[in-house]
Design an enzyme around this catalytic site. Structure first.
Site, PDB file in Angstrom:
ATOM      1  N   LYS A 170       0.892  -1.175   0.000  1.00  0.00           N
ATOM      2  CA  LYS A 170       0.000   0.000   0.000  1.00  0.00           C
ATOM      3  C   LYS A 170       0.922   1.214   0.000  1.00  0.00           C
ATOM      4  CE  LYS A 170      -1.703   3.059   1.928  1.00  0.00           C
ATOM      5  NZ  LYS A 170      -1.481   4.483   1.495  1.00  0.00           N
ATOM      6  N   GLU A 245       9.788   1.741  10.578  1.00  0.00           N
ATOM      7  CA  GLU A 245      10.838   2.734  10.300  1.00  0.00           C
ATOM      8  C   GLU A 245      10.174   4.089  10.449  1.00  0.00           C
ATOM      9  OE1 GLU A 245      13.935   2.149   9.788  1.00  0.00           O
ATOM     10  OE2 GLU A 245      13.808  -0.012   9.520  1.00  0.00           O
ATOM     11  N   CYS A 279      14.022  10.968   6.690  1.00  0.00           N
ATOM     12  CA  CYS A 279      13.845  10.616   8.100  1.00  0.00           C
ATOM     13  C   CYS A 279      15.174  10.659   8.845  1.00  0.00           C
ATOM     14  CB  CYS A 279      13.198   9.255   8.236  1.00  0.00           C
ATOM     15  SG  CYS A 279      13.924   8.032   7.165  1.00  0.00           S
ATOM     16  N   GLU A 379      10.324  16.442  14.614  1.00  0.00           N
ATOM     17  CA  GLU A 379      10.718  16.266  13.214  1.00  0.00           C
ATOM     18  C   GLU A 379       9.938  17.273  12.378  1.00  0.00           C
ATOM     19  OE1 GLU A 379       9.497  12.551  11.198  1.00  0.00           O
ATOM     20  OE2 GLU A 379      11.591  12.419  10.567  1.00  0.00           O
TER      21      GLU A 379
HETATM   22  P1  NAD Z   1       2.003   8.823   7.427  1.00  0.00           P
HETATM   23  O1  NAD Z   1       2.642   8.070   8.511  1.00  0.00           O
HETATM   24  O2  NAD Z   1       0.619   9.334   7.656  1.00  0.00           O
HETATM   25  O3  NAD Z   1       1.949   7.958   6.081  1.00  0.00           O
HETATM   26  C1  NAD Z   1       2.834   6.892   5.768  1.00  0.00           C
HETATM   27  C2  NAD Z   1       2.059   5.749   5.147  1.00  0.00           C
HETATM   28  O4  NAD Z   1       1.131   5.233   6.116  1.00  0.00           O
HETATM   29  C3  NAD Z   1       1.210   6.134   3.939  1.00  0.00           C
HETATM   30  O5  NAD Z   1       1.195   5.080   3.009  1.00  0.00           O
HETATM   31  C4  NAD Z   1      -0.164   6.311   4.540  1.00  0.00           C
HETATM   32  O6  NAD Z   1      -1.194   6.133   3.620  1.00  0.00           O
HETATM   33  C5  NAD Z   1      -0.177   5.222   5.589  1.00  0.00           C
HETATM   34  N1  NAD Z   1      -1.120   5.432   6.690  1.00  0.00           N
HETATM   35  C6  NAD Z   1      -1.584   6.612   7.194  1.00  0.00           C
HETATM   36  N2  NAD Z   1      -2.462   6.376   8.179  1.00  0.00           N
HETATM   37  C7  NAD Z   1      -2.560   5.038   8.321  1.00  0.00           C
HETATM   38  C8  NAD Z   1      -3.316   4.182   9.182  1.00  0.00           C
HETATM   39  N3  NAD Z   1      -4.140   4.667  10.104  1.00  0.00           N
HETATM   40  N4  NAD Z   1      -3.164   2.845   9.052  1.00  0.00           N
HETATM   41  C9  NAD Z   1      -2.322   2.333   8.138  1.00  0.00           C
HETATM   42  N5  NAD Z   1      -1.605   3.085   7.279  1.00  0.00           N
HETATM   43  C10 NAD Z   1      -1.715   4.424   7.382  1.00  0.00           C
HETATM   44  O7  NAD Z   1       2.934  10.001   7.050  1.00  0.00           O
HETATM   45  P2  NAD Z   1       2.531  11.306   6.244  1.00  0.00           P
HETATM   46  O8  NAD Z   1       1.226  11.899   6.664  1.00  0.00           O
HETATM   47  O9  NAD Z   1       2.666  10.996   4.834  1.00  0.00           O
HETATM   48  O10 NAD Z   1       3.652  12.293   6.759  1.00  0.00           O
HETATM   49  C11 NAD Z   1       3.498  12.936   8.020  1.00  0.00           C
HETATM   50  C12 NAD Z   1       4.812  13.067   8.710  1.00  0.00           C
HETATM   51  O11 NAD Z   1       5.398  11.787   8.912  1.00  0.00           O
HETATM   52  C13 NAD Z   1       5.878  13.808   7.937  1.00  0.00           C
HETATM   53  O12 NAD Z   1       5.758  15.165   8.039  1.00  0.00           O
HETATM   54  C14 NAD Z   1       7.114  13.280   8.579  1.00  0.00           C
HETATM   55  O13 NAD Z   1       7.411  13.943   9.762  1.00  0.00           O
HETATM   56  C15 NAD Z   1       6.788  11.878   8.888  1.00  0.00           C
HETATM   57  N6  NAD Z   1       7.312  10.943   7.870  1.00  0.00           N
HETATM   58  C16 NAD Z   1       8.383  10.215   8.179  1.00  0.00           C
HETATM   59  C17 NAD Z   1       8.890   9.337   7.245  1.00  0.00           C
HETATM   60  C18 NAD Z   1      10.076   8.504   7.532  1.00  0.00           C
HETATM   61  O14 NAD Z   1      10.682   7.990   6.607  1.00  0.00           O
HETATM   62  N7  NAD Z   1      10.443   8.318   8.757  1.00  0.00           N
HETATM   63  C19 NAD Z   1       8.307   9.227   6.010  1.00  0.00           C
HETATM   64  C20 NAD Z   1       7.179   9.984   5.719  1.00  0.00           C
HETATM   65  C21 NAD Z   1       6.692  10.827   6.674  1.00  0.00           C
END
Ligand code: NAD
Length: 472
Positions: A170, A245, A279, A379
């Site tokens: 996903k 991660e 990250c 972050e």
């Molecule tokens: P997120 O954690 O919301 O999204 C990451 C993935 O998880 C996406 O595929 C999303 O669709 C999915 N997801 C979201 N809610 C979910 C749920 N309830 N159950 C299962 N899957 C779910 O991250 P984001 O909104 O895209 O970004 C927000 C913040 O997260 C960023 O500003 C950053 O600080 C952080 N981030 C960190 C990394 C990293 O590599 N550590 C990567 C992206 C974002």
């Protein structure tokens, strides 16, 4: 940009059950460039069913043959390298040069590393009167973010395939086009139907349905710590394996003898890379009081050398951030830094000059940042550096470790041995010494709230294996 209106399930593009769609926007000009289906729980269920059916056959495929299929996948990606870069530039906003050199070339290399490892890894060992078998965990639910969209897909799918697992992916809402391109590469590589399935969709709908699905044996998630905690709780409740991660707030410690002329621009470039959306970005620069002002001056000069602009132009080194929400979030943090008393040395919350459209953020350096400030703790995920002052090396260590996160870090010193001694005392999963470069075979993952488990290289392969002991 080309997009599919179906889901890649059981080796074909199927009409989704969910009727909704997700528009994909180019963050440089805010225009819609494609649309993908928003998968429902039923779509996830169909994909998990396909992965379960494919699992016994794939698990029983000799590892060398699995390796050959992964090599074919690597070749299929390599053949479309420029298209991958263009797609990621269009949907993420990464500068085209960086998109090719990192967003495309890194996952191609990682896929190659697992093709080799599948063929060479010993899936059996002998301990006394036991033969220990390393068997695939089963069906993997992979949930990936948008910041390194293809790398994070390959860092999960390639080791899972090498181990003999099957996968339902996903991908992130913001960057689904490169995930569809990946599905096409899977198909071209001749992987058996159902071994890799891709369901696009919203996190709280498709992502959550995947994490909760009884047919998933291991959930591998990369993204925010907030969502990671929920996924960890879901997996814990169902006693399924989980790899997380998550975020970071990594320290870049410039010890008193460090070469500031090298270390400071290197540190700034690290933070500005990918518009700060890494990250493992080294977002806290720690400098001794005696050379603090010099370091800030150098950081400002380095940051100002990054001029935000059109990411499709080959000279651009800083593009927009991924979305309007992300831009507003980053600008909000910059305003908070000012409000909490940090000194804005360069940059700021306004749109960069000449860029009224697009989700651009000025490269920003804060000085006089204290460890209790929000911009030193949370972050930001944008091109924002906080420079903190320390009085002695023990205080530097305390500040560096004073974080809920522990993903990465860097140490610079006159002598490598001094930097290594300091690095041993850091509570993080990776530390770069005097500018040591990224190693795609070294284990990557976090201490503390930066995550659970490791990706890449042989350690990444072990995440997808479980052991069975035969007593003879
Ligand atoms: P997120 O954690 O919301 O999204 C990451 C993935 O998880 C996406 O595929 C999303 O669709 C999915 N997801 C979201 N809610 C979910 C749920 N309830 N159950 C299962 N899957 C779910 O991250 P984001 O909104 O895209 O970004 C927000 C913040 O997260 C960023 O500003 C950053 O600080 C952080 N981030 C960190 C990394 C990293 O590599 N550590 C990567 C992206 C974002």
């Amino acid at each position: 940009m080309k997009s599919h209106d179906g889901m890649y399930i059981a080796g074909e593009w199927r009409v989704p059950v969910g009727r909704d769609a997700i528009d994909v926007r180019n963050p440089a000009d805010e225009q819609i460039i494609g649309s993908v289906p928003a998968g429902s729980a039923e779509d996830v269920d169909a994909a998990v069913t396909a992965a379960r059916e494919a699992f016994p056959g794939w698990a029983a495929t000799p590892p060398a043959e699995r390796g050959a299929r992964i090599a074919a996948l690597r070749d299929a990606l390599a053949a479309r390298r420029d298209e991958i870069a263009e797609t990621i530039t269009a949907e993420l906003g990464a500068p085209i040069g960086f998109a090719g050199a990192v967003h495309a070339d890194l996952p191609i290399a990682v896929a190659g590393s697992y093709a080799k490892m599948a063929a060479e890894h010993s899936f059996e060992e002998r301990i006394g009167n036991s033969t220990v078998l390393h068997e695939p965990v089963g069906v993997v639910g992979a949930i990936t973010p948008w910041n390194y969209p293809l790398h994070q897909i390959v860092a999960k799918v390639a080791p899972a395939l090498a181990a003999g697992c099957t996968v339902v992916l996903k991908p992130a809402e913001n960057t689904p086009l490169v995930a569809q391109l990946f599905a096409e590469a899977v198909h071209a590589a001749g992987l058996p139907a159902g071994v890799v399935n891709v369901v696009t969709g919203l996190g709280p709908v498709a992502g959550q349905a995947l994490a909760e699905h009884e047919g998933v044996d291991l959930v591998s998630f990369t993204g925010s710590t907030a969502v990671g905690k929920r996924i960890g709780a879901i997996a814990g409740g169902a006693v399924k394996r989980v790899a997380l991660e998550l975020g970071g707030k990594s320290a870049n410690v410039l010890l008193p003898g460090a070469d500031l002329e090298r270390a400071v621009p290197h540190g700034v470039a690290n933070v500005v890379r990918n518009a700060g959306q890494s990250c493992n970005a080294l977002t806290r620069m720690l400098v001794d009081a005696a050379r603090y002002d010099e370091a800030v001056e150098r950081a400002v000069a380095a940051a100002e050398s990054f001029v935000p602009g059109d990411p499709s132009h080959p000279d651009t080194r800083l593009g927009p951030v991924v979305s309007a929400a992300q831009r507003d979030r980053v600008r909000g943090y910059i305003e908070r830094g000012v409000a909490e008393g940090a000194r804005l040395a360069t940059g700021g919350p306004e749109a960069p000059e000449g860029l009224p459209h697009g989700y651009y953020v000025k490269p920003t350096v804060f000085a006089d940042v204290t460890p209790d400030m929000t911009i030193a703790r949370e972050e930001i995920f944008g091109p924002v550096l906080s420079v903190l002052r320390y009085e002695d090396v023990e205080e530097a260590l305390h500040i560096a470790n004073d974080s809920v996160y522990g993903l990465a870090g860097a140490v610079w010193a006159a002598e490598e041995t001094e930097a290594v001694a300091f690095a041993r005392r850091l509570r993080t999963g990776q530390v770069d010494i005097n500018g040591g470069r990224f190693n795609p075979l070294a284990p990557f993952g976090g201490y503390k709230q930066s995550g659970v488990g490791r990706e890449l290289g042989p350690h990444g392969l072990l995440e997808y294996l479980q052991t069975k002991s035969l007593q003879l």
